[in-house]
Design a protein around this motif. Structure first.
Motif, PDB file in Angstrom:
ATOM      1  N   ARG A   3      63.902  24.971 -16.078  1.00  0.00           N
ATOM      2  CA  ARG A   3      63.586  26.110 -15.205  1.00  0.00           C
ATOM      3  C   ARG A   3      64.192  25.961 -13.821  1.00  0.00           C
ATOM      4  O   ARG A   3      64.669  26.932 -13.241  1.00  0.00           O
ATOM      5  N   THR A   4      64.167  24.761 -13.286  1.00  0.00           N
ATOM      6  CA  THR A   4      64.650  24.559 -11.922  1.00  0.00           C
ATOM      7  C   THR A   4      66.150  24.801 -11.835  1.00  0.00           C
ATOM      8  O   THR A   4      66.627  25.448 -10.898  1.00  0.00           O
ATOM      9  N   ARG A   8      67.960  27.725  -9.725  1.00  0.00           N
ATOM     10  CA  ARG A   8      69.025  27.467  -8.745  1.00  0.00           C
ATOM     11  C   ARG A   8      70.269  28.293  -9.051  1.00  0.00           C
ATOM     12  O   ARG A   8      70.935  28.785  -8.148  1.00  0.00           O
ATOM     13  N   ALA A  67      62.668  28.305  -9.433  1.00  0.00           N
ATOM     14  CA  ALA A  67      62.978  27.050  -8.748  1.00  0.00           C
ATOM     15  C   ALA A  67      61.803  26.547  -7.916  1.00  0.00           C
ATOM     16  O   ALA A  67      61.852  25.440  -7.383  1.00  0.00           O
ATOM     17  N   ARG A  68      60.774  27.367  -7.782  1.00  0.00           N
ATOM     18  CA  ARG A  68      59.570  27.014  -7.021  1.00  0.00           C
ATOM     19  C   ARG A  68      59.893  26.613  -5.587  1.00  0.00           C
ATOM     20  O   ARG A  68      59.477  25.576  -5.098  1.00  0.00           O
ATOM     21  N   THR A  69      60.660  27.455  -4.940  1.00  0.00           N
ATOM     22  CA  THR A  69      60.999  27.245  -3.533  1.00  0.00           C
ATOM     23  C   THR A  69      60.096  28.134  -2.673  1.00  0.00           C
ATOM     24  O   THR A  69      59.477  29.060  -3.176  1.00  0.00           O
TER      25      THR A  69
END
Length: 122
Positions: A3-4, A8, A67-69
């Motif tokens: 996922r990350t 991105r 990306a959970r940013t």
């Protein structure tokens, strides 16, 4: 692909499209200057390409969530982008001051989305 990484990739694609969208009026005005010898700057081009801006905002939204940013700038600028773009599209013959204010808000929301995309890629 996890996922990350996919997030991105979406962030890179969205940020790249947004850079292209914001730089396109300048690039095309330089091309017209060299071809015709007259400087013509189309300041409405970013709003005319509103579909690209919406796709870019959706790419940034999905990339940010995957990306959970941090997403504070996205939450702030996304509603301004939508409201100003749809107001510009749906108003028939608005007063010039209202149209100018909506165009400024729209372009500032695009710049805020660009800043979000760049900061999310760090």
């Amino acid at each position: 692909m996890n996922r990350t990484r996919f997030g991105r990739l979406l962030l890179v694609g969205g940020t790249g499209l947004l850079i292209l969208l914001l730089a396109l009026p300048c690039i095309l005005s330089v091309v017209v200057l060299f071809q015709e010898g007259v400087m013509r700057f189309d300041y409405l081009m970013t709003s005319e390409l509103g579909f690209v801006a919406l796709c870019t905002a959706l790419l940034l939204l999905c990339g940010t969530l995957l990306a959970r940013t941090p997403y504070l700038l996205l939450v702030i600028s996304f509603p301004f982008l939508l409201v100003s773009l749809f107001s510009l599209a749906l108003l028939s013959d608005p007063p010039p001051v209202l149209a100018a204010v909506l165009l400024i808000v729209y372009n500032l929301s695009l710049v805020t989305l660009l800043v979000h995309g760049i900061l999310s890629l760090r």
